[in-house]
Design a protein around this motif. Structure first.
Motif, PDB file in Angstrom:
ATOM      1  N   ALA A  32       0.856  -1.173  -0.068  1.00  0.00           N
ATOM      2  CA  ALA A  32      -0.008   0.023  -0.056  1.00  0.00           C
ATOM      3  C   ALA A  32       0.777   1.391  -0.078  1.00  0.00           C
ATOM      4  CB  ALA A  32      -0.905   0.049   1.273  1.00  0.00           C
ATOM      5  N   ALA A  33       1.954   1.147   0.739  1.00  0.00           N
ATOM      6  CA  ALA A  33       2.744   2.377   0.953  1.00  0.00           C
ATOM      7  C   ALA A  33       3.689   2.528  -0.494  1.00  0.00           C
ATOM      8  CB  ALA A  33       3.961   1.993   2.092  1.00  0.00           C
ATOM      9  N   LEU A  34       3.981   1.704  -1.064  1.00  0.00           N
ATOM     10  CA  LEU A  34       4.516   1.652  -2.285  1.00  0.00           C
ATOM     11  C   LEU A  34       3.968   2.327  -3.255  1.00  0.00           C
ATOM     12  CD1 LEU A  34       7.117   1.026  -3.928  1.00  0.00           C
ATOM     13  CD2 LEU A  34       6.242  -1.230  -4.350  1.00  0.00           C
ATOM     14  N   SER A  35       2.588   1.793  -3.228  1.00  0.00           N
ATOM     15  CA  SER A  35       1.752   2.334  -4.324  1.00  0.00           C
ATOM     16  C   SER A  35       1.430   4.063  -4.156  1.00  0.00           C
ATOM     17  CB  SER A  35       0.264   1.778  -4.183  1.00  0.00           C
ATOM     18  OG  SER A  35      -0.656   2.413  -5.010  1.00  0.00           O
ATOM     19  N   LEU A  36       1.361   4.294  -2.652  1.00  0.00           N
ATOM     20  CA  LEU A  36       0.933   5.670  -2.578  1.00  0.00           C
ATOM     21  C   LEU A  36       2.060   6.725  -2.604  1.00  0.00           C
ATOM     22  CD1 LEU A  36      -1.631   5.423   0.539  1.00  0.00           C
ATOM     23  CD2 LEU A  36      -2.084   5.961  -1.576  1.00  0.00           C
ATOM     24  N   PHE A  37       3.302   6.291  -2.306  1.00  0.00           N
ATOM     25  CA  PHE A  37       4.402   7.185  -2.637  1.00  0.00           C
ATOM     26  C   PHE A  37       4.843   7.239  -3.896  1.00  0.00           C
ATOM     27  CE2 PHE A  37       6.020   5.367   1.823  1.00  0.00           C
ATOM     28  CZ  PHE A  37       6.001   6.564   2.379  1.00  0.00           C
ATOM     29  N   ALA A  38       4.506   6.293  -4.729  1.00  0.00           N
ATOM     30  CA  ALA A  38       4.761   6.273  -5.945  1.00  0.00           C
ATOM     31  C   ALA A  38       3.622   7.521  -6.716  1.00  0.00           C
ATOM     32  CB  ALA A  38       4.565   5.125  -6.808  1.00  0.00           C
ATOM     33  N   GLU A  39       2.569   7.204  -6.315  1.00  0.00           N
ATOM     34  CA  GLU A  39       1.471   8.306  -7.129  1.00  0.00           C
ATOM     35  C   GLU A  39       1.603   9.483  -6.325  1.00  0.00           C
ATOM     36  OE1 GLU A  39      -3.188   8.336  -6.052  1.00  0.00           O
ATOM     37  OE2 GLU A  39      -2.600   6.459  -6.817  1.00  0.00           O
ATOM     38  N   ALA A  43       5.940  13.487   0.596  1.00  0.00           N
ATOM     39  CA  ALA A  43       5.214  14.339   1.556  1.00  0.00           C
ATOM     40  C   ALA A  43       3.797  14.321   1.754  1.00  0.00           C
ATOM     41  CB  ALA A  43       5.669  15.781   0.831  1.00  0.00           C
ATOM     42  N   ALA A  44       3.210  14.110   0.490  1.00  0.00           N
ATOM     43  CA  ALA A  44       1.684  13.847   0.546  1.00  0.00           C
ATOM     44  C   ALA A  44       1.071  12.576   1.238  1.00  0.00           C
ATOM     45  CB  ALA A  44       0.892  14.205  -0.772  1.00  0.00           C
ATOM     46  N   THR A  45       2.086  11.438   1.269  1.00  0.00           N
ATOM     47  CA  THR A  45       1.661  10.362   1.903  1.00  0.00           C
ATOM     48  C   THR A  45       2.023  10.420   3.545  1.00  0.00           C
ATOM     49  OG1 THR A  45       2.244   9.068  -0.254  1.00  0.00           O
ATOM     50  CG2 THR A  45       2.288   7.809   1.948  1.00  0.00           C
ATOM     51  N   THR A  46       0.669   9.926   4.175  1.00  0.00           N
ATOM     52  CA  THR A  46       0.793   9.929   5.563  1.00  0.00           C
ATOM     53  C   THR A  46       0.750   8.291   6.010  1.00  0.00           C
ATOM     54  OG1 THR A  46      -1.556  10.037   5.811  1.00  0.00           O
ATOM     55  CG2 THR A  46      -0.543  12.161   5.515  1.00  0.00           C
ATOM     56  N   GLY A  66       8.198   1.735  12.397  1.00  0.00           N
ATOM     57  CA  GLY A  66       8.541   2.894  13.049  1.00  0.00           C
ATOM     58  C   GLY A  66       8.389   4.323  12.820  1.00  0.00           C
ATOM     59  N   SER A  67       8.253   4.745  11.639  1.00  0.00           N
ATOM     60  CA  SER A  67       8.174   5.969  10.967  1.00  0.00           C
ATOM     61  C   SER A  67       7.822   6.006   9.413  1.00  0.00           C
ATOM     62  CB  SER A  67       9.604   6.774  11.317  1.00  0.00           C
ATOM     63  OG  SER A  67      10.347   6.662  10.682  1.00  0.00           O
ATOM     64  N   LYS A  68       7.542   7.066   8.940  1.00  0.00           N
ATOM     65  CA  LYS A  68       7.007   7.271   7.528  1.00  0.00           C
ATOM     66  C   LYS A  68       8.477   7.137   6.891  1.00  0.00           C
ATOM     67  CE  LYS A  68       6.028  11.198   5.237  1.00  0.00           C
ATOM     68  NZ  LYS A  68       5.097  12.276   4.703  1.00  0.00           N
ATOM     69  N   GLU A  69       9.565   7.623   7.437  1.00  0.00           N
ATOM     70  CA  GLU A  69      10.901   7.681   6.883  1.00  0.00           C
ATOM     71  C   GLU A  69      11.434   6.123   6.472  1.00  0.00           C
ATOM     72  OE1 GLU A  69      10.349  11.536   8.340  1.00  0.00           O
ATOM     73  OE2 GLU A  69       9.960   9.607   9.231  1.00  0.00           O
ATOM     74  N   GLN A  70      11.131   5.456   7.517  1.00  0.00           N
ATOM     75  CA  GLN A  70      11.517   4.190   7.736  1.00  0.00           C
ATOM     76  C   GLN A  70      10.602   3.117   6.756  1.00  0.00           C
ATOM     77  OE1 GLN A  70      11.755   3.854  11.800  1.00  0.00           O
ATOM     78  NE2 GLN A  70      13.755   3.003  11.842  1.00  0.00           N
TER      79      GLN A  70
END
Length: 208
Positions: A32-39, A43-46, A66-70
């Protein structure tokens, strides 16, 4: 009652979630994160939007990553920890930052003979907007801007873009296009050629 997903896909029905293993939950979150980060970009992905897309509680995302960065790093599969490397380069002082950064990238690329996530991401970024977003955000948000800010230098975003242009150009020419002399040039020789330009982007005053 149903709610729409963040991207306007089919409504997601509320109700008891099926039991899944921790490994399956972690993989679902990462996809899910991969899809949202790519799209959407970094900054806009939480964390909340990732949790909604994966149909899990936000606390579970934090538990696994642990965090959005990780979480972002887990999606990109970058071959080194940017926080550790930023600290190491910054500890060496501004004067040698250009050389250290070029050496870091060359050692990373050469360790796998060019077959690593950075090169793979560069290759796919040439034709895929999603990969382009991931590569740009990682270099700018997670690596170069924080490194420049560690030296308290102005124009961090501009300098980061100029440094990235050199590193990506070097990577493409040496590992993707494989220009004959550059592709076979010893790393120390490459560093002697490229590091002064990187250093100028770090340290020289804005010419405007």
């Amino acid at each position: 009652m149903s709610v729409k997903s963040p991207r306007g896909s089919e409504p997601r029905k509320r109700g008891r979630r099926a039991q899944v293993s921790p490994g399956e939950s972690r993989d679902r979150i990462r996809r899910a994160a991969l899809s949202l980060f790519a799209e959407r970009g970094f900054a806009a992905t939480t964390i909340r939007s990732v949790a909604h897309e994966a149909d899990v509680d936000p606390a579970l995302v934090m538990h696994f990553f642990g965090s959005k960065e990780q979480l972002f790093e887990a999606c990109v599969e970058w071959p080194f920890d940017p926080d550790e490397r930023i600290a190491a380069v910054a500890a060496g002082g501004l004067e040698g930052a250009g050389e250290q950064l070029v050496r870091l990238f060359l050692e990373t690329w050469d360790a796998d003979e060019g077959r690593n996530p950075i090169v793979a991401l560069m290759r796919s970024a040439l034709g895929q907007q999603a990969s382009e977003h991931m590569l740009r955000d990682f270099l700018q948000v997670r690596l170069l801007v924080p490194l420049i800010q560690a030296f308290e230098i102005e124009d961090a975003e501009l300098r980061a873009g100029l440094i990235a242009s050199q590193l990506l150009g070097l990577g493409a020419a040496r590992y993707l296009l494989r220009f004959d002399r550059l592709a076979t040039l010893p790393p120390d020789d490459v560093i002697r050629w490229v590091a002064p330009t990187i250093q100028r982007y770090f340290a020289h005053p804005n010419p405007n």
